[in-house]
Structures are given as C-alpha cells and as structure tokens.
Design an enzyme around this catalytic site. Sequence first.
Site, PDB file in Angstrom:
ATOM      1  N   GLU A 155      67.362  20.160  79.725  1.00 30.02           N
ATOM      2  CA  GLU A 155      67.405  20.346  80.383  1.00 30.02           C
ATOM      3  C   GLU A 155      68.886  19.947  82.127  1.00 30.02           C
ATOM      4  O   GLU A 155      68.186  19.309  81.848  1.00 30.02           O
ATOM      5  CB  GLU A 155      66.544  20.454  81.481  1.00 30.02           C
ATOM      6  N   VAL A 156      69.523  20.500  81.666  1.00 22.57           N
ATOM      7  CA  VAL A 156      70.686  19.647  82.871  1.00 22.57           C
ATOM      8  C   VAL A 156      70.233  20.648  83.960  1.00 22.57           C
ATOM      9  O   VAL A 156      70.493  21.827  84.322  1.00 22.57           O
ATOM     10  CB  VAL A 156      72.218  20.035  82.607  1.00 22.57           C
TER      11      VAL A 156
END
Length: 310
Positions: A155-156
């Site tokens: 997850e960015v």
Amino acid sequence: MSTQTTKNTAVIGAGVIGLSWAAMFAAAGYQVRVYDPRPDLADILHASVALYISQIPAVQNAGADVNALAQNVSVAQSVEEAVCDAMLIQEAGPEKIEFKQALFAQIEQFAAPDAMIVSSSSGIPSSVAGLKMRDASRLLIGHPFNPPHILPLVEVCAAPSTAQRHIDVLMDFYTHLGKKPIQLHKEIKGFVVNRLQAVLIREAAFLVEQGVVNMAELDELFKQSLGVRYATIGPLLSSCLGGGAGGVSGFMNHIMNGLIETVGQTPLSAASIDLLETQSQEAYPAELRAQLIQKRDRQQIWLVSGLEAV
Ligand SMILES: NC(=O)c1ccc[n+]([C@@H]2O[C@H](COP(=O)([O-])OP(=O)(O)OC[C@H]3O[C@@H](n4cnc5c(N)ncnc54)[C@H](O)[C@@H]3O)[C@@H](O)[C@H]2O)c1
C-alpha cells in the site's frame, strides 16, 4: 551527492519486515545496507536473507543464484552509514509514533536530497511520522504484508503535501521488484487492508469470547470459505456477483444490510449503496459478469484442490 543513478538502498530496522525487504531489494540487484542496533544483526542477516531470497516467486521461476544475490546485503554501523548514498531508504523499525518521528528527522540529516524515504508502518500516516522533518513531503508509506517477500501488495500512501512524481517513482520501484503496489487516494490511519483486518479480527475474537466457536474452529471456518473467496475476488465484486441480476445494490439491500444490523453496525445508506452501484457498473460492466463468475469459479477450484495438495 545525487543518488538516483545508483543502485544503493538502505533498510532501517531488521525485524520481521526489514529482513524481508532486504531480501527483496537484494534479489532485484540492489545493494542493501541494513542498520539495526540489535547485537545479532550480522547473524540474523546471514540466517534469513538467502532463505527469503530463495522463497521469492520470481527468483524461484528464474532459477537465480541465491547466494550471489544475498551478497548484495551488508551491515551498516549507523543510520548515517546506511542511508548516506542510498536512492531509497525503507524504514522498518518499531511501530511507535515518537520513534518514527525521531528516526525520520535523523534520516533526513544524512540522506541525499533526492533519496526516497519510505516507512513500512502498519498504520501511522506519513504526515504524522514526518512531523519532525524539515521537508516531510518526500516521506511516503510503503506498507507491505507479512511475509513481504511472498505477498505481493504494497500500500502506497502519501501526505497531501507530497508531489505525485515522488509517488510515481516509488510505484515504479516496487513494480520493478515484482510487487503489486496500489496507491491510496488519500491518507487514513491504518490504511486500507489493516482497517479491514481490524474489523474482521475484532469480530473473530468476539465470537470466540462468546463461546460460539473456539479459535481453531474459527480459523477453519474462515479458511474453508472467505479465505478461498477473497483470494480470488474482493468483497465488493463478491457482493456484486452475489446479487445476481440485482447486482451490488440488490445484494446490499436484500442480504448484507440486515446482517450489518445483526452485528450491531449502522446499515449502509441509500447514497452509499448508489455509489457502489455506480462504481460497480464502471469496474465490472454487466456484459463481463458471466466471465467474471467463470474466472472466480476456475480460480476457486484451482485453489481448493491446490491447498489440499500442499
Ligand atoms: N509484522 C507485520 O506483520 C508487519 C506488516 C507490515 C508492516 N509492519 C510494520 O513494519 C514495521 C516493523 O515491524 P516488524 O514486525 O518488523 O517489527 P519487529 O519488532 O520485528 O522489528 C523492528 C526492528 O526495529 C529494530 N530497531 C529498534 N530500534 C531501532 C533503531 N533505533 N534503529 C533501527 N532499528 C531499530 C529492532 O531491533 C527490531 O529488529 C512496523 O512499523 C510495523 O508496523 C509490520
């Protein structure tokens, strides 16, 4: 020193997650300097890195020389030594706000001006973790899932002040590693998957506490149903396909909203159901639904028989 042309990276914190990152970076051909004050750092790197590299699906498929790749990892004696010429710094230290804030202020002092600084935090957004930095706009979240060298998602997540070009560079970096990065559209504590996980685990513990099932039974219930389902389709596509001709709105109105009330939560509003219906028509057009069902079924059959075989 400009570093973007180098292949030097740094990992700060060599616990469960940092060791795995080190293996992934090394497997992709990056030099990795690892800093952690733990006295057994050299031993744990020796015991873990080659093993983890050997477990990375792409390394297995390519038949790469695991021991040669493991040589890309070395011990740093300080944060400064680890980060000074790194193009990417992946932090994986303790999940404490004060710790992260102090560490990122320290990293910023020694990192090259164009280095990417990334936190593995499970839930502390970068706008909080970066509060003691002079310029927090280059601090990003790259949140992996344990074990990171096997599970694909990262997850960015970025603070509102972060330029999209920094996010793009990080997305490209993770893609190059063979990961499946997904950028969140806005910051939220706990990010996405851990928020979902928190709700699920809370309810699982409640059911055990109430004596409805014991722990092992709960795990088996999950593995034999939602585990397989969610390995092949997400909860919202599942709702969409489960609603038949009524789609996601039919499923929510006729089945899920009642269940949501049963577990003491607020049912979905009409506006929320409308939003899901609109997005489902864009993401999963009606003419593709039969194919999506066939794909779901093929994958589930493959998984159920594969899981039995291992
Ligand atoms: N464990 C998980 O499932 C998981 C999954 C995704 C993300 N994360 C996140 O990754 C981060 C690391 O988690 P973990 O599970 O690897 O923790 P961990 O406790 O296994 O490892 C943390 C490491 O940080 C080291 N450390 C302590 N002080 C340090 C310092 N001053 N400088 C450098 N290193 C220091 C410790 O010695 C330890 O080895 C956390 O932010 C966590 O939320 C964890």
